[in-house]
Scaffold this motif. Structure first.
Motif, PDB file in Angstrom:
ATOM      1  N   UNK A   6       9.322  12.609  -7.971  1.00 51.66           N
ATOM      2  CA  UNK A   6       8.736  11.394  -8.543  1.00 51.66           C
ATOM      3  C   UNK A   6       9.535  10.155  -8.131  1.00 51.66           C
ATOM      4  N   UNK A   7      10.393  10.323  -7.144  1.00 57.83           N
ATOM      5  CA  UNK A   7      11.217   9.220  -6.665  1.00 57.83           C
ATOM      6  C   UNK A   7      10.439   8.441  -5.601  1.00 57.83           C
ATOM      7  N   UNK A   8       9.477   7.658  -6.060  1.00 55.21           N
ATOM      8  CA  UNK A   8       8.615   6.924  -5.139  1.00 55.21           C
ATOM      9  C   UNK A   8       9.375   5.837  -4.387  1.00 55.21           C
ATOM     10  N   UNK A   9      10.365   5.255  -5.022  1.00 57.66           N
ATOM     11  CA  UNK A   9      11.070   4.135  -4.397  1.00 57.66           C
ATOM     12  C   UNK A   9      11.861   4.582  -3.173  1.00 57.66           C
ATOM     13  N   UNK A  10      12.404   5.801  -3.195  1.00 60.47           N
ATOM     14  CA  UNK A  10      13.231   6.259  -2.084  1.00 60.47           C
ATOM     15  C   UNK A  10      12.521   7.258  -1.172  1.00 60.47           C
ATOM     16  N   UNK A  11      11.548   7.981  -1.710  1.00 62.61           N
ATOM     17  CA  UNK A  11      10.966   9.094  -0.955  1.00 62.61           C
ATOM     18  C   UNK A  11       9.583   8.825  -0.390  1.00 62.61           C
ATOM     19  N   UNK A  12       8.877   7.825  -0.912  1.00 62.04           N
ATOM     20  CA  UNK A  12       7.515   7.566  -0.455  1.00 62.04           C
ATOM     21  C   UNK A  12       7.545   6.755   0.836  1.00 62.04           C
ATOM     22  N   UNK A  13       6.951   7.309   1.889  1.00 55.33           N
ATOM     23  CA  UNK A  13       6.927   6.674   3.210  1.00 55.33           C
ATOM     24  C   UNK A  13       5.536   6.083   3.433  1.00 55.33           C
ATOM     25  N   UNK A  14       5.387   4.753   3.335  1.00 58.21           N
ATOM     26  CA  UNK A  14       4.060   4.139   3.473  1.00 58.21           C
ATOM     27  C   UNK A  14       3.374   4.466   4.792  1.00 58.21           C
ATOM     28  N   UNK A  15       4.132   4.477   5.879  1.00 56.87           N
ATOM     29  CA  UNK A  15       3.512   4.727   7.182  1.00 56.87           C
ATOM     30  C   UNK A  15       3.003   6.152   7.277  1.00 56.87           C
ATOM     31  N   UNK A  56      -1.921  -0.337  -5.662  1.00 51.19           N
ATOM     32  CA  UNK A  56      -2.721  -0.369  -4.441  1.00 51.19           C
ATOM     33  C   UNK A  56      -2.083   0.284  -3.238  1.00 51.19           C
ATOM     34  N   UNK A  57      -0.783   0.604  -3.336  1.00 54.55           N
ATOM     35  CA  UNK A  57      -0.092   1.230  -2.213  1.00 54.55           C
ATOM     36  C   UNK A  57      -0.064   0.312  -1.005  1.00 54.55           C
ATOM     37  N   UNK A  58      -0.098   0.878   0.202  1.00 52.42           N
ATOM     38  CA  UNK A  58      -0.086   0.055   1.421  1.00 52.42           C
ATOM     39  C   UNK A  58      -1.482  -0.163   1.991  1.00 52.42           C
ATOM     40  N   UNK A  59      -2.527  -0.098   1.134  1.00 50.65           N
ATOM     41  CA  UNK A  59      -3.902  -0.126   1.635  1.00 50.65           C
ATOM     42  C   UNK A  59      -4.683  -1.337   1.132  1.00 50.65           C
ATOM     43  N   UNK A  85       4.054  -4.250   3.251  1.00 47.23           N
ATOM     44  CA  UNK A  85       2.942  -4.017   4.175  1.00 47.23           C
ATOM     45  C   UNK A  85       1.768  -4.935   3.836  1.00 47.23           C
ATOM     46  N   UNK A  86       1.537  -5.163   2.551  1.00 46.66           N
ATOM     47  CA  UNK A  86       0.466  -6.080   2.153  1.00 46.66           C
ATOM     48  C   UNK A  86       0.826  -7.512   2.543  1.00 46.66           C
ATOM     49  N   UNK A  87       2.075  -7.889   2.397  1.00 48.40           N
ATOM     50  CA  UNK A  87       2.511  -9.232   2.824  1.00 48.40           C
ATOM     51  C   UNK A  87       2.323  -9.402   4.326  1.00 48.40           C
ATOM     52  N   UNK A  88       2.570  -8.332   5.076  1.00 47.04           N
ATOM     53  CA  UNK A  88       2.352  -8.391   6.524  1.00 47.04           C
ATOM     54  C   UNK A  88       0.867  -8.531   6.827  1.00 47.04           C
ATOM     55  N   UNK A  89       0.032  -7.841   6.056  1.00 44.93           N
ATOM     56  CA  UNK A  89      -1.409  -7.892   6.288  1.00 44.93           C
ATOM     57  C   UNK A  89      -1.955  -9.307   6.123  1.00 44.93           C
ATOM     58  N   UNK A  90      -1.467 -10.044   5.140  1.00 46.50           N
ATOM     59  CA  UNK A  90      -2.047 -11.364   4.868  1.00 46.50           C
ATOM     60  C   UNK A  90      -1.570 -12.432   5.846  1.00 46.50           C
ATOM     61  N   UNK A  91      -0.711 -12.073   6.773  1.00 40.36           N
ATOM     62  CA  UNK A  91      -0.312 -13.011   7.815  1.00 40.36           C
ATOM     63  C   UNK A  91      -1.479 -13.222   8.797  1.00 40.36           C
TER      64      UNK A  91
END
Length: 256
Positions: A6-15, A56-59, A85-91
């Motif tokens: 449940x360690x989303x901050x360290x283990x979840x890989x958005x890509x 919303x995750x990275x989507x 990733x969302x901040x990158x998307x809105x560029x």
């Protein structure tokens, strides 16, 4: 069965998540999701003021249809990596991975889906995302702060969030109540969730939790929260995902 983290901050890989569940070529699972969201937003009689995307995750696929019908989107997630990733998307750059997703929705709307139209819709999504915020949906203090500062919201959208961070049905019901608390009276909720999860779901080298849900459980829980269910669609999982979950469930409901 692998150990669930449940360690989303360290283990979840958005890509890794995007590559696994949202490839550049749209599969049947994602087509059905896009169709459901298109139908929901097309059914609204008038534009809504405020939408919050919770977890919303990275989507951004879930905002393609929404962007036509809302004026203000608050995008939230627990993970700073997802939010980046969302901040990158809105560029001011092309929509990349989401080109075919946007084109698919445009065709549902009766449009050609040209490059100009795709980029135009991407620009609309970017313009409507007014706030990108870190939110732990388990944290009542954070929820109250966001509601007071940016809400209440006409629409709560939550895609593979509250079902995908716990194996406890009791905790899931509490998280559903937290989503409900963000809505204004007569507001609407639209969710997509994993159906009949077996062992959690895989992202890269890690397995994350998912609570067991089916249509009956979901409808009963929403009705207990004071919602009227307006529509539900279930899609059988694609072959490569069947070890993790049996189906995807999309549901929309109105708060009474």
């Amino acid at each position: 069965m692998q150990t669930i983290t449940t360690d989303f901050l360290r283990s979840f890989d958005p890509q890794a998540y995007l590559d696994t569940y949202y490839p550049y070529e749209i599969g049947k699972e994602n087509q059905n999701l896009l169709e459901f969201y298109h139908q929901f937003y097309s059914s609204l009689q008038h534009k809504q003021s405020k939408l919050i995307e919770v977890g919303g995750g990275p989507t951004v696929w879930q905002l393609i249809s929404a962007s036509r019908m809302v004026n203000d989107i608050s995008f939230t997630d627990l993970s700073p990596s997802n939010l980046e990733i969302i901040r990158e998307f809105i560029q001011p750059t092309p929509p990349g991975r989401w080109i075919e997703y946007i084109k698919f929705v445009l065709k549902l709307e009766g449009k050609e889906g040209s490059k100009t139209q795709v980029n135009g819709r991407a620009d609309i999504i970017k313009e409507k995302i007014h706030h990108i915020l870190q939110l732990d949906i388990k944290n009542l203090r954070q929820i109250k702060k966001i509601k007071n500062q940016f809400g209440p919201f006409d629409i709560v959208s939550s895609t593979f969030c509250i079902d995908s961070i716990t194996v406890s049905y009791g905790e899931w019901k509490d998280l559903l109540a937290n989503l409900n608390s963000l809505l204004c009276p007569m507001g609407r909720i639209i969710m997509s969730l994993l159906g009949k999860s077996r062992e959690g779901y895989q992202v890269g080298d890690h397995t994350f939790p998912a609570v067991f849900l089916d249509q009956g459980i979901l409808i009963k829980a929403l009705e207990k929260e004071g919602f009227i269910v307006e529509d539900l669609k279930q899609t059988r999982s694609e072959r490569e995902h069947r070890r993790s979950y049996g189906s995807l469930i999309s549901i929309k409901a109105v708060k009474t």
